[in-house]
Design a protein around this motif. Sequence first.
Motif, PDB file in Angstrom:
ATOM      1  N   PHE A  14     -39.372  26.321  32.902  1.00 16.29           N
ATOM      2  CA  PHE A  14     -38.251  26.508  33.521  1.00 16.29           C
ATOM      3  C   PHE A  14     -38.565  25.845  35.092  1.00 16.29           C
ATOM      4  N   GLU A  15     -37.813  25.062  35.551  1.00 14.86           N
ATOM      5  CA  GLU A  15     -37.775  24.567  36.807  1.00 14.86           C
ATOM      6  C   GLU A  15     -36.454  24.466  37.436  1.00 14.86           C
ATOM      7  N   GLY A  16     -36.525  24.321  38.812  1.00 14.71           N
ATOM      8  CA  GLY A  16     -35.447  24.233  39.668  1.00 14.71           C
ATOM      9  C   GLY A  16     -35.628  25.051  41.088  1.00 14.71           C
ATOM     10  N   VAL A  17     -34.507  24.770  41.762  1.00 14.77           N
ATOM     11  CA  VAL A  17     -34.623  25.180  43.128  1.00 14.77           C
ATOM     12  C   VAL A  17     -34.296  26.848  43.174  1.00 14.77           C
ATOM     13  N   ASP A  18     -34.453  27.429  44.382  1.00 15.26           N
ATOM     14  CA  ASP A  18     -33.906  28.862  44.128  1.00 15.26           C
ATOM     15  C   ASP A  18     -32.706  29.352  43.761  1.00 15.26           C
ATOM     16  N   ARG A  19     -32.278  30.367  43.015  1.00 15.19           N
ATOM     17  CA  ARG A  19     -31.142  30.918  42.824  1.00 15.19           C
ATOM     18  C   ARG A  19     -30.418  30.280  41.611  1.00 15.19           C
ATOM     19  N   VAL A  20     -30.830  29.416  40.816  1.00 20.10           N
ATOM     20  CA  VAL A  20     -30.017  28.835  39.906  1.00 20.10           C
ATOM     21  C   VAL A  20     -29.987  29.333  38.250  1.00 20.10           C
ATOM     22  N   THR A  24     -33.380  34.740  34.743  1.00 22.56           N
ATOM     23  CA  THR A  24     -32.297  35.128  33.768  1.00 22.56           C
ATOM     24  C   THR A  24     -32.404  34.386  32.359  1.00 22.56           C
ATOM     25  N   GLN A  25     -32.525  33.086  32.426  1.00 20.38           N
ATOM     26  CA  GLN A  25     -32.898  32.302  31.415  1.00 20.38           C
ATOM     27  C   GLN A  25     -33.950  32.564  30.750  1.00 20.38           C
ATOM     28  N   VAL A  26     -35.233  32.600  31.517  1.00 19.32           N
ATOM     29  CA  VAL A  26     -36.457  32.972  30.795  1.00 19.32           C
ATOM     30  C   VAL A  26     -36.221  34.131  29.852  1.00 19.32           C
ATOM     31  N   GLN A  27     -35.841  35.282  30.656  1.00 19.89           N
ATOM     32  CA  GLN A  27     -35.606  36.674  29.767  1.00 19.89           C
ATOM     33  C   GLN A  27     -34.820  36.361  28.336  1.00 19.89           C
ATOM     34  N   ASN A  28     -33.542  35.459  28.546  1.00 17.27           N
ATOM     35  CA  ASN A  28     -32.876  35.442  27.313  1.00 17.27           C
ATOM     36  C   ASN A  28     -33.560  34.567  26.186  1.00 17.27           C
ATOM     37  N   LEU A  29     -34.205  33.480  26.878  1.00 14.68           N
ATOM     38  CA  LEU A  29     -35.231  32.722  25.947  1.00 14.68           C
ATOM     39  C   LEU A  29     -36.173  33.352  25.179  1.00 14.68           C
ATOM     40  N   VAL A  30     -36.782  34.237  25.868  1.00 12.70           N
ATOM     41  CA  VAL A  30     -37.860  34.923  25.079  1.00 12.70           C
ATOM     42  C   VAL A  30     -37.445  36.016  24.140  1.00 12.70           C
ATOM     43  N   LYS A  31     -36.248  36.639  24.524  1.00 13.12           N
ATOM     44  CA  LYS A  31     -35.582  37.587  23.399  1.00 13.12           C
ATOM     45  C   LYS A  31     -35.162  36.912  22.331  1.00 13.12           C
ATOM     46  N   PHE A  32     -34.596  35.469  22.590  1.00 12.32           N
ATOM     47  CA  PHE A  32     -34.122  34.706  21.217  1.00 12.32           C
ATOM     48  C   PHE A  32     -35.070  34.232  20.390  1.00 12.32           C
ATOM     49  N   ASN A 181     -24.411  25.488  36.467  1.00  7.18           N
ATOM     50  CA  ASN A 181     -23.049  26.076  37.225  1.00  7.18           C
ATOM     51  C   ASN A 181     -21.938  26.564  36.096  1.00  7.18           C
ATOM     52  N   ARG A 182     -22.558  27.459  35.168  1.00  5.37           N
ATOM     53  CA  ARG A 182     -21.511  27.676  34.096  1.00  5.37           C
ATOM     54  C   ARG A 182     -21.979  29.378  33.568  1.00  5.37           C
ATOM     55  N   ASP A 183     -21.356  29.819  32.603  1.00 10.70           N
ATOM     56  CA  ASP A 183     -21.877  31.309  32.526  1.00 10.70           C
ATOM     57  C   ASP A 183     -22.834  31.338  31.697  1.00 10.70           C
ATOM     58  N   ILE A 184     -23.525  32.518  32.043  1.00  9.92           N
ATOM     59  CA  ILE A 184     -25.084  32.772  31.604  1.00  9.92           C
ATOM     60  C   ILE A 184     -24.860  32.505  30.097  1.00  9.92           C
ATOM     61  N   GLU A 185     -23.784  32.662  29.110  1.00  6.80           N
ATOM     62  CA  GLU A 185     -24.289  32.687  27.723  1.00  6.80           C
ATOM     63  C   GLU A 185     -24.088  31.066  27.270  1.00  6.80           C
ATOM     64  N   THR A 186     -23.157  30.536  27.806  1.00  5.39           N
ATOM     65  CA  THR A 186     -23.194  28.866  27.700  1.00  5.39           C
ATOM     66  C   THR A 186     -24.360  28.309  27.993  1.00  5.39           C
ATOM     67  N   ILE A 187     -25.007  28.795  28.959  1.00 13.16           N
ATOM     68  CA  ILE A 187     -26.430  27.951  29.343  1.00 13.16           C
ATOM     69  C   ILE A 187     -27.461  28.470  28.097  1.00 13.16           C
ATOM     70  N   SER A 188     -27.522  29.827  28.116  1.00 13.37           N
ATOM     71  CA  SER A 188     -28.512  30.257  27.268  1.00 13.37           C
ATOM     72  C   SER A 188     -28.345  29.432  25.633  1.00 13.37           C
ATOM     73  N   LYS A 189     -26.992  29.309  25.267  1.00 10.49           N
ATOM     74  CA  LYS A 189     -26.917  28.729  23.766  1.00 10.49           C
ATOM     75  C   LYS A 189     -27.302  27.057  24.053  1.00 10.49           C
ATOM     76  N   ILE A 191     -29.791  26.095  25.945  1.00 11.58           N
ATOM     77  CA  ILE A 191     -31.271  25.980  25.932  1.00 11.58           C
ATOM     78  C   ILE A 191     -31.834  26.390  24.683  1.00 11.58           C
ATOM     79  N   SER A 192     -31.239  27.563  23.787  1.00 12.26           N
ATOM     80  CA  SER A 192     -31.818  27.854  22.721  1.00 12.26           C
ATOM     81  C   SER A 192     -31.554  26.615  21.688  1.00 12.26           C
ATOM     82  N   ASP A 193     -30.721  25.898  21.800  1.00  8.46           N
ATOM     83  CA  ASP A 193     -30.541  24.693  20.867  1.00  8.46           C
ATOM     84  C   ASP A 193     -31.602  23.482  21.154  1.00  8.46           C
TER      85      ASP A 193
END
Length: 211
Positions: A14-20, A24-32, A181-189, A191-193
Amino acid sequence: QNKEMINRGLFILFEGVDRVGKSTQVQNLVKFLNDKQLSTKAMRFPDRTTPIGTIINAYLQNSTNMDDRALHLLFSSNRWEAKDSIYQALNSGVNLVVDRYSYSGVAYTAAKGIDFDWCYACEKGLPEPDVIIYLSMNSEDATKRGDFGGERYEKLEFQKKIKDIYESKLMTPKWKVVDANRDIETISKEISDIVNKELDIIKNKQISTIS
Ligand code: FDM
Ligand code: MG
């Protein structure tokens, strides 16, 4: 079990500037992935737990000053010292989901005005990620998020320069750009796809190195 029967792990970055929302997305993907019975570990850079990481941490918390190039080389060393454990995990079939890596190193130092190629040179030879997920957001929105401003680089003008280097000099067609810039679950979905598709394609390829 026969070694040839173990598929190697995937190196997902995962890359990107601060606070994107990278952590959170690392944690969600590890769990997935672990929920799918795919052994997966999180990793982050800088790794502030090593002696080199301790020096980096002091700098980031504004308690020490350092020459920009000396600091850059410490960030890079902090990846080189992790190289063996990265290979060990991947070769034993463990997926790695990594929060920042060489591209953060180049983007943040080059944003200070230091030569891009100089910044890139010390990353060459490190294991290369299989999948790079770039969380993208407008800098004004990212800087308005909670907790922003606590560490050294968290200033709007600097964040804009970093974003520009990521997007104009580092990003290749291989990078997966995800609208953060969307809700966490939409982004996680999303990414998992992306990762689900890559799992099958990549598992038989050799681990490459940054060149
Ligand atoms: N950072 C991170 C760098 O400047 N160079 C690097 O090589 C890496 C990996 O350190 F501002 C910066 C990016 C960020 C800071 O990162 C700490 P986290 O993700 O906020 O902990
Ligand atoms: Mg930070």
